[in-house]
Design an enzyme around this catalytic site. Structure first.
Site, short mmCIF file in Angstrom:
data_model
loop_
_atom_site.label_atom_id
_atom_site.label_comp_id
_atom_site.label_asym_id
_atom_site.label_seq_id
_atom_site.Cartn_x
_atom_site.Cartn_y
_atom_site.Cartn_z
N ARG A 645 0.84 -1.20 0.00
CA ARG A 645 0.00 0.00 0.00
C ARG A 645 0.87 1.25 0.00
NH1 ARG A 645 -5.57 -0.89 -0.56
NH2 ARG A 645 -5.65 1.29 0.01
N VAL A 646 0.41 2.26 -0.67
CA VAL A 646 1.11 3.54 -0.62
C VAL A 646 0.34 4.51 0.27
CG1 VAL A 646 2.25 3.32 -2.82
CG2 VAL A 646 -0.02 4.33 -2.73
N ASP A 647 -0.83 4.09 0.75
CA ASP A 647 -1.57 4.94 1.67
C ASP A 647 -1.44 4.37 3.08
OD1 ASP A 647 -3.05 2.67 1.53
OD2 ASP A 647 -4.82 3.59 0.64
N ASP A 648 -2.24 4.85 3.99
CA ASP A 648 -2.06 4.43 5.37
C ASP A 648 -2.93 3.24 5.70
OD1 ASP A 648 -0.18 6.39 5.82
OD2 ASP A 648 -1.74 7.89 6.08
N VAL A 649 -2.76 2.20 4.92
CA VAL A 649 -3.49 0.97 5.18
C VAL A 649 -2.45 -0.14 5.34
CG1 VAL A 649 -5.10 -0.71 4.21
CG2 VAL A 649 -5.53 1.73 3.91
#
Ligand code: WTA
Length: 777
Positions: A645-649
């Site tokens: 993931r590149v997001d906060d997941v």
């Protein structure tokens, strides 16, 4: 150096699980794309990591992990000295026509001597093939019987699917049961925010029912006596089976009951059940009457359950009194009681709680009961008839809601509709697992997650498959349980998250293996391939998401040579693109953000009650595309390598958890003033949860407080979201504008202390040293 960070903009998710050494890249690798057209040689490398290499010698041993040491490589290693490397691309393909005549290809005789299923290693002198140069070639016997037997066949179908999606998908959809065919056009879409409302529709105007397609249609085709479900209980020796006809009867009784209590088309029904047969039965019963199910994974806490109940306001909650997972009894009904009490405080009163008596876990007498609201499932359902008319629905009518984590604390209600989802899950199931009617299929996922929706229930059952449903835990009573089940039911397709198991038992029935949920690292891939699949079974490393409904990037077994750790190529109709941070599409070999151009039938249509969030989360970052939130690298041969993931997941054991959700649970603790959560590599779970916690001033650090913080997260989200590590933080590294520099926290969490980068832009650079000093306290 990690794959993603070597050349890309994706400095935030350089997963060390995905190591390869770019300096070992060799240009002696021939692309399968080229193979088709130009009869070029195939090179194959399929062996445990080689620990020491020089021109003539390859040592295998010391650096192997335990799992790798369990098997001796079946390989004969062929080593090319630099001078002997194949240089000409114009050589015959030694595998397909046996015409490897050149002295440059010394491996030809070796390949000929070994059956292709035991194909082996070709190592190119000092330039040992890197991960991306490993090719595992499908067994020709497998390919010969596969739905898609060759890259050429795949390319033909793929080409048509993207050039003429309407024709491609309507041909496939015509094989399903429609009460009435869809209107033209087959699909309409707007995936560009700058052109107005995001909108995706497939087969609109088509009238169908997915439950009818799963059950009645298969029974009408003569498969009523075929086993639909082999149910394996938590305890050894506790099991049951249901044929398609028996399943239909059970579904109809429940559907009739739901109708009787007033559940109508479009109403929400919350299902909070473990992996009893009643879980797929409940989903199918809702689908039969056009109700929208919202399955909540039965590991979520009462607070998470209540949040989901309040969001969709169901008429009824379906649950059971308790379940045993391994040796532990979990009192699910108590959790539901607390959730319903909580929901009532938020103006959501649920009239009925239909409770299955799972007496192997808890007797009816010991179950707490709310008179007037609670109803015993077995007592009431048997009073209803075992046939029930189908509610015919439009292809674009909602089928289900499934909440998933995003980058804020509030979960998103992903909404899937009926027709496109049905066609897409069934078709991906058939091709990605090369499904045949004689297969016995087992997916270890829980129906509380998307994998259980698409690939335990709908995809397989529309195909009339025999599905194993397992109530228990993979390590109970011991870690051989999975193979026990594989042998017991002669499972031929096994689909799971990349978690390691101990090997024993025969597993001879296995034909295809599948993996999902997180990047599978190449050594785990090889272990899965060599040990679990005896080097015989292709692996479908399926990349997809709750939002996508079904597989988007996946190997088709038997079609392509595989590369250990790569999800390979897009499924039919899917056009993945990799973009840079400005949204420019990258060509050829690259890494960046993984997006998808144009819709596919299984795409989600909105976030329940929040279309704006749907547009901003998925379509605004890179206008014109669906943005997945994942990073991806495409190698020179076009293979896709997911990098996380590149997001906060965070993906923990294939469960998706938002860092913000865990943070907000932590800060709700009265002694916590601030928290920052990052994912770290975890040997078993893929990623673990690592929490930096700043306490309210004056509160001392203690083990009790650590436990109490973890308990808070377990209570608010569920046990599966409990942090693996609490790291005391006198302060957090922030920029002058107050943004937490998670990059630095990730490095500290993974103890890559000499890779912290520039910390001078921090508001208080000293914080970093304090954090390091407290790392192991
Ligand atoms: C990750 C699960 C690498 C990815 C079906 C995605 C994967 C998230 C793979 C979705 C794979 C899923 N290789 N990563 N084969 N499959 N992922 O919504 O980060 O629970 O965005 O759906 O899992 O998780 P979700």
């Amino acid at each position: 150096m990690a794959a993603a960070s070597s050349s890309s903009c994706l400095a935030t998710h350089d997963s060390p699980r995905h190591k390869y050494n770019p300096s070992r890249n060799t240009n002696l690798y021939y692309s399968p794309l080229n193979l088709m057209n130009q009869n070029q040689p195939r090179l194959l490398y399929n062996t445990p990591r080689c620990s020491s290499i020089n021109d003539n010698y390859i040592g295998i041993g010391s650096s192997l992990s335990k799992s790798e040491r369990q098997f001796q490589p079946v390989c004969s290693l062929v080593n090319f000295q630099s001078s002997n490397r194949p240089r000409s691309p114009a050589m015959a393909d030694p595998l397909t026509n046996g015409a490897g005549s050149s002295h440059l290809l010394r491996h030809v005789s070796s390949l000929a001597a070994n059956p292709p299923s035991r194909l082996n290693a070709v190592v190119l002198g000092d330039a040992l093939a890197s991960e991306e140069n490993d090719l595992v070639i499908p067994n020709p016997d497998f390919s010969a019987q596969a739905h898609v037997p060759s890259p050429a066949e795949y390319l033909d179908m793929y080409k048509r699917s993207v050039e003429d999606p309407a024709g491609f998908w309507s041909d496939i959809a015509s094989q399903f049961y429609w009460k009435q065919k869809w209107d033209s056009p087959v699909y309409s879409e707007n995936m560009d925010v700058s052109k107005g409302r995001i909108n995706i529709e497939w087969f609109k105007g088509g009238i169908t029912n997915i439950c009818y397609n799963c059950l009645d249609a298969n029974i009408a085709a003569g498969n009523g006596e075929k086993i639909a479900i082999y149910w394996e209980g938590n305890e050894l020796g506790v099991d049951a089976t249901l044929t398609y006809s028996q399943l239909l009867h059970k579904v109809c009784r429940l559907a009739n009951y739901l109708k009787d209590i007033g559940v109508k088309k479009g109403d929400a029904v919350v299902i909070y059940l473990p992996m009893l047969m009643e879980l797929p039965i409940a989903m199918l019963a809702c689908a039969r009457i056009g109700a929208v199910h919202s399955v909540v994974f039965a590991g979520f806490s009462s607070e998470s359950l209540s949040q989901r109940i309040v969001d969709c306001k169901p008429k009824v909650v379906l649950t059971c009194n308790a379940v045993k997972r391994g040796p532990k009894v979990i009192h699910l009904k108590d959790i539901v009681d607390a959730a319903l009490a909580d929901s009532a405080k938020n103006d959501t009163v649920v009239d009925v709680c239909l409770t299955y008596a799972n007496e192997s876990a808890l007797t009816k007498e010991s179950t707490k009961w709310v008179e007037g609201r609670d109803v015993w499932w077995q007592d009431i359902i048997s009073k209803y008839p075992n046939s029930c008319d189908v509610e015919w629905v439009d292809a674009e009518d909602p089928l289900f809601l499934l909440y998933t984590s995003g980058s804020t604390g509030k979960p998103k209600g992903v909404l899937h509709t009926t027709g496109g989802y049905m066609v897409y899950t069934a078709t991906t199931f058939k091709y990605a697992f090369d499904y045949k009617p004689s297969d016995v299929y087992w997916c270890t996922a829980d129906c509380g997650w998307i994998t259980g929706h698409s690939y335990v229930t709908y995809g397989p059952m529309v195909n009339g498959a025999t599905v194993v449903v397992f109530e228990g835990a993979p390590n109970y009573p011991d870690s051989g349980r999975c193979w026990d089940i594989v042998d017991k039911y002669k499972v031929s397709i096994f689909y799971t998250a990349p978690t390691l198991f101990v090997t024993r038992y025969s597993r001879k029935s296995l034909r295809v293996l599948g993996s999902v949920g997180e990047p599978i690292n190449p050594s785990a891939w090889r272990w899965f391939f060599n040990v679990v699949g005896d080097s015989r079974c292709p692996i479908s490393d399926t990349w997809w998401q709750t939002e996508t409904g079904g597989f988007l990037i996946t190997p088709l077994p038997g079609a392509w040579p595989q590369k250990p750790g790569s999800a390979t190529f897009p499924f039919f109709g899917v056009q993945p693109v990799i973009v840079d941070e400005k949204g420019a599409e990258l060509e050829g070999e690259c890494s960046g953000y993984l997006c998808v151009k144009s819709s596919w039938p299984g795409a989600f249509r909105t976030l329940y009650g929040d279309h704006e969030r749907y547009e901003t989360t998925y379509f605004s970052a890179f206008p014109g595309y669906y943005f997945s939130g994942d990073g991806c690298r495409r190698d020179k041969d076009g293979y896709h390598w997911l990098t996380g993931r590149v997001d906060d997941v965070i993906n923990v054991s294939g469960h998706r958890i938002g860092t913000a959700e865990v943070e907000s649970a932590l800060v709700s603790h009265p002694q916590c003033s601030e928290a920052a959560v990052v994912g770290v590599e975890h040997e078993v779970k893929g990623q673990g949860i690592y929490a930096f916690v700043t306490l309210v001033e004056g509160v001392p650090y203690s083990d009790d407080l650590r436990k109490s913080l973890i308990m808070t997260v377990r209570k608010q989200i569920g046990a599966f979201a409990a942090p693996d590590k609490i790291h005391w933080a006198p302060g957090l590294p922030k920029t002058r504008s107050g943004k937490i520099m998670r990059r630095i926290l990730r490095k500290i969490a993974s103890r890559q202390l000499n890779e912290l980068g520039d910390t001078s832009t921090l508001a208080e650079p000293g914080v970093v040293d304090q954090l390091i000093a407290l790392a192991d306290s």
